[in-house]
Design an enzyme around this catalytic site. Structure first.
Site, short mmCIF file in Angstrom:
data_model
loop_
_atom_site.label_atom_id
_atom_site.label_comp_id
_atom_site.label_asym_id
_atom_site.label_seq_id
_atom_site.Cartn_x
_atom_site.Cartn_y
_atom_site.Cartn_z
N ASN A 271 0.83 -1.21 0.00
CA ASN A 271 0.00 0.00 0.00
C ASN A 271 0.87 1.26 0.00
OD1 ASN A 271 -2.26 -1.82 0.69
ND2 ASN A 271 -1.19 -1.91 2.65
N GLU A 304 8.33 -5.32 -0.92
CA GLU A 304 7.23 -4.35 -0.81
C GLU A 304 7.74 -2.94 -1.11
OE1 GLU A 304 4.54 -5.84 -0.83
OE2 GLU A 304 5.25 -7.76 -0.05
N HIS A 307 8.06 -2.33 -4.81
CA HIS A 307 6.77 -2.12 -5.47
C HIS A 307 6.44 -0.63 -5.62
CE1 HIS A 307 4.85 -5.88 -6.40
NE2 HIS A 307 4.77 -6.33 -5.16
N GLU A 326 4.45 -8.23 -10.11
CA GLU A 326 4.99 -9.25 -9.21
C GLU A 326 6.25 -9.93 -9.76
OE1 GLU A 326 4.33 -9.14 -6.32
OE2 GLU A 326 2.33 -8.25 -6.21
N1 TRP Z 1 0.96 -7.54 -3.57
C1 TRP Z 1 1.27 -8.42 -2.48
C2 TRP Z 1 2.71 -8.80 -2.66
O1 TRP Z 1 3.57 -8.11 -2.30
C3 TRP Z 1 0.41 -9.64 -2.47
C4 TRP Z 1 -0.70 -9.68 -1.48
C5 TRP Z 1 -0.67 -9.32 -0.20
C6 TRP Z 1 -1.99 -10.20 -1.69
N2 TRP Z 1 -1.84 -9.59 0.41
C7 TRP Z 1 -2.67 -10.12 -0.49
C8 TRP Z 1 -2.65 -10.73 -2.77
C9 TRP Z 1 -3.99 -10.58 -0.34
C10 TRP Z 1 -3.96 -11.18 -2.64
C11 TRP Z 1 -4.62 -11.09 -1.44
O2 TRP Z 1 3.06 -9.74 -3.29
ZN ZN Z 2 4.49 -8.31 -4.61
#
Ligand code: TRP
Ligand code: ZN
Length: 876
Positions: A271, A304, A307, A326
């Protein structure tokens, strides 16, 4: 639009831009003990490309709508329609302000998607489609908006109120309530929205970016965990520095916040400005966290953080593009971890995960391309294929382009698409534009599923002094594609002679004298069958193939036993030295599996023992490599390399070989154990980890001897251990020891361990997992008993994973028990979990989907278990 579609399935080919954009999103949360009121004010604009009369359809699930206002006027019930998935307003102007008040119940949200409670704190998880559980919205990543969030809550219970971006204002109401307003200056899709409220303590630090901006780092945890955040902060600062250096990417907000929560479906979530972490991926302390735990925290914190560019600044147009963020981000965090520790160890770990778990996914009915073209439920596509194979695909581009050109490509990608929601195509074409290289054929890696095999033969012609490598590629059919087109495969190789690596001159090309190393080369395999002729080869070489695992493929080359021993000691490529040791062990194990099935007496080939001796005495190998080379291929990998997975034969033969090695190399293992005892304080460095790993590998072999003096050593290590790695290694050895004399000591050790750590939830998870992984009889019964233990929490994903997940996915001999008990156990668990947390239920189920690979009897039982789940009704 697409007549032959399955209902409930979303297709990539059906993608259409949204009919409306949401330029501004103002949210107001009133957090209560029974319900939470969400007031949203959306500034909406019709997409100029959309029909002028298209209705506004917002996503919304499990919401109770209190009121709707359009441009300040309440809508009457006949002006909108609500069902259990959406809110539709038929007549809307081209630009307007929509205000919705919805009521939600975070306290009874057990799915851990949307707004929910973890212990006493409120938190959110919106990726992929959780935001629709908070308010009505266009819950799709190509709708990017500027968010302002105001949170109102009881000041005593929730002194800390967080959301994305920068804190803008705060205030108190007379009645014990307070509020904080956050504003995120960056446009973002709603899956990156986050809110946290709780009684949290914070550790702060400062990072100065390369352009001199000061970034405040804040890690929020429960007070009791404040002493476990140092490693995460160090890792974060290393990651920030590394992304500046390697990708030229700076952090863009004044604050970077991390919050640790106990109940979380995955590892962590990126986030914007407010990462939310599973406690297991952020907390670390030497006495309570293993070396692997330390490495995981470093990797996930970096992942993270990375990202912020690969995912947030440049985001995905739709969820078919998931690997855009990803795959790229996993590649980035792998490069980072390699740079922080041992590159060879990291590569071996990643290749191992890929060719056991991801190859198994490819061989199952769940096989899908890195870019899927259809899905029913997107949360089932957070797979090893999208993440790990996706990262391998990016790595191959990096290998084909080289470091510098890849960097030019990534600069072009980030700079061109900053602030946009794009597709994998934009990434690949940026790489093409920067390099001038045609990646048309390469794109098949994104659209064709399945694991290719490279079948290679080598032919030496003495008279001509040439060596010819013939390379054939093939890929088994998968559901989406029966006939595969050939892949573009970077195939890194070298040729080794008696005196060392040979210079490589490909027929028809100049000897490349400018590069310092002309003994290693990346061949580009593009055809079904292809030949590479090397000239001026004065002796018959041993080829070193697929160096550093340059592509996610299976390799078939008919090495002799002696070739493998030669590569083990002489290859310049560290990965392939290890790989040769694995192939050697695998060969011995496979032939013993045949003997086992024919009920012949088993005997380990003495040449394997000699090869292990050589590893132990080879001073050119560092400790990390020694430890890795002493580890036999896992049961999972042996299974992956078998036609049919014979669970019992694999388990017994592998154990038999380990015991034989323990007997034959007892003296050396003893010496290794003593020589690698630690003295100083705990350090999570690659060297110190390698030393611990070598010592504990020696211990685990010695413990197979069932000798009392060794058991004493093991107990002493358990009792005196100053770090969790040594403690867990000793306890694991005790748990797996089948000597009668150990029973009491083991029970006592397990009790002591629990008593000492009962207040450290993450350590208790380890305690559950170790017992779930025991090879001794009665383990399933033990798992069932532990589910009744006071420390077990059937709602907490980490607990479920540690006990049920570990048993079903990593304890093959017991999960796949011939009587089907393991399967029935899992199907019952999945059925009861499905109501509570569908994401966890569906992940837990994965081992059953591998049924194709087992014998007839097990196939039947596994399918019956799946059918049982299907028949249980009301599946999510
Ligand atoms: N984007 C997250 C990652 O770093 C993945 C993720 C975290 C996620 N919580 C989640 C995906 C809940 C689906 C549902 O990879
Ligand atoms: Zn990720």
């Amino acid at each position: 639009m697409s007549g032959d579609n399955n209902p409930g399935t979303v297709y990539l080919r059906d993608y259409r831009a949204p009919d409306f954009f949401i330029d501004k999103t103002e949210l107001n949360f009133q957090l209560g003990e029974l319900t939470t009121l969400v007031n949203s004010v959306l500034t909406i604009r019709r997409n100029p490309d959309a029909p002028g009369d298209s209705p506004l359809v917002l996503d919304g699930v499990e919401l109770s709508l209190r009121s709707v206002m359009l441009n300040g006027k309440n809508l009457s019930a006949d002006q909108y329609a609500v069902d259990d998935r959406s809110l539709t307003i038929a007549n809307v102007p081209d630009t307007f302000e929509l205000q919705c008040v919805t009521l939600i119940k975070p306290q009874s949200n057990t799915s851990l998607e949307g707004l929910y409670k973890s212990k006493t704190m409120f938190c959110t998880q919106c990726e992929a489609e959780g935001f629709r559980k908070i308010t009505y919205y266009l819950d799709r990543p190509d709708v990017m908006s500027r968010f302002t969030t105001t949170i109102l809550a009881d000041k005593n219970l929730y002194p800390v109120l967080l959301s994305n971006g920068n804190e803008e204002d705060r205030g108190e109401l007379g009645n014990g309530m307070h509020w904080v307003r956050w504003k995120d200056p960056f446009k973002k899709p709603c899956y990156l929205f986050a809110l946290v409220a709780g009684n949290l303590k914070c550790r702060e630090d400062i990072f100065i970016t390369k352009s001199g901006r000061k970034v405040k780092i804040q890690v929020y945890v429960e007070a009791r965990d404040l002493n476990k955040v140092d490693h995460a902060i160090t890792s974060l600062k290393n990651a920030m520095r590394w992304d500046e250096k390697v990708y030229g990417r700076e952090y863009d907000l004044d604050t970077f916040m991390i919050v640790a929560v106990d109940d979380f479906n995955m590892g962590a979530m990126e986030n914007k400005g407010l990462n939310i972490f599973n406690t297991s991926c952020v907390l670390a302390k030497s006495d309570s966290t293993t070396d692997n735990g330390f490495k995981r925290v470093e990797a996930v914190v970096a992942h993270e953080y990375f990202h912020n560019w690969s995912g947030n600044r440049v985001t995905c147009r739709d969820w078919f593009q998931l690997s855009l963020k990803e795959g790229f981000t996993v590649f980035r965090d792998a490069q980072f971890s390699a740079d922080m520790g041992s590159p060879v160890v990291k590569r071996i770990e990643d290749a191992t995960l890929l060719r056991t778990a991801q190859f198994a996914e490819d061989a199952s009915p769940m096989a899908h391309p890195v870019q899927p073209d259809a899905y029913m439920e997107i949360s089932n596509f957070y797979t090893l294929t999208v993440y790990e194979k996706g990262a391998e695909v990016v790595r191959m581009i990096h290998t084909l382009l080289g470091e510098d050109v890849f960097r030019q490509g990534s600069d072009l990608y980030f700079d061109t698409y900053d602030g946009q929601a794009v597709t994998i195509e934009e990434f690949v074409s940026s790489m093409e534009a920067a390099s001038g290289k045609d990646l048309t054929q390469f794109r098949r890696w994104y659209t064709q599923a399945g694991t290719p095999t490279l079948t290679v033969t080598g032919d030496y012609n003495k008279e001509a002094a040439t060596y010819t490598l013939k390379v054939a590629q093939s890929c088994p059919p998968t559901a989406e594609c029966a006939e595969k087109q050939p892949f573009h495969i970077p195939f890194a190789i070298g040729l080794l002679g008696e005196g060392g690596a040979l210079p490589l001159k490909l027929a028809g090309s100049e000897l490349d004298t400018e590069t310092a190393d002309n003994t290693s080369r990346v061949l580009e395999v593009t055809q079904t069958e292809q030949e590479f002729v090397f000239e001026n080869i004065g002796e018959k070489p041993v080829p070193s193939l697929l160096r550093n695992f340059s592509a996610p493929v299976k390799l078939d080359f008919n090495y002799s036993f002696d070739d493998l021993v030669f590569l083990m000691s002489r290859d310049h490529d560290g990965f392939n030295r290890w790989e040769a040791s694995q192939q050697l062990s695998l060969r011995v194990i496979k032939s013993l599996i045949e003997d086992y099935r024919q009920q012949k007496e088993l005997q380990v080939d003495p040449r394997l023992i000699d090869a292990f001796k050589m590893v132990l005495e080879d001073s050119s190998l560092d400790k990390a490599m020694q430890a890795l080379m002493l580890e036999l291929p896992s049961e999972a990998y042996i299974g992956e390399c078998s036609d049919t997975i014979d669970v019992e034969a694999i388990h017994h033969v592998r154990l038999f070989v380990r015991k034989a090695l323990a007997v034959a190399l007892k003296e050396i293992f003893h010496h290794l154990y003593q020589a690698n005892m630690e003295t100083g304080i705990y350090m999570p460095t690659a060297e110190a980890m390698a030393q611990r790993s070598l010592k504990n590998t020696a211990l685990s072999y010695l413990m197979l001897l069932n000798e009392k003096p060794v058991a004493e050593l093991c107990l002493e290590q358990f009792n005196k251990a100053l770090n969790m790695t040594d403690s867990v290694a000793a306890l694991m050895a005790l748990i797996n020891c089948d000597a009668d004399f150990i029973v009491n000591a083991r029970d006592k050790a397990l009790r002591l361990f629990y008593r000492r750590w009962q207040n450290e939830s993450l350590v208790v998870n380890q305690w559950f997992m170790m017992q779930a992984l025991s090879r001794l009889p009665g383990t399933l019964q033990k798992v069932k008993e532990l589910m009744q233990h006071e420390a077990y929490d059937p709602k907490n994903p980490n607990k479920i994973r540690s006990l049920i997940g570990a048993f079903c996915s990593q304890n093959a001999i017991h999960f796949h028990a011939a009587d089907g008990e393991g399967y029935r156990f899992l199907s019952d668990q999945v059925i009861s979990l499905n109501r509570q947390n569908p994401q966890i239920a569906s992940r837990l189920l994965a081992p059953l989907t591998k049924w194709k690979r087992y014998d007839q009897g097990r196939q039947q039982q596994m399918k019956a278990a799946l059918q049982h789940i299907k028949d249980s009704g009301s599946l999510s």
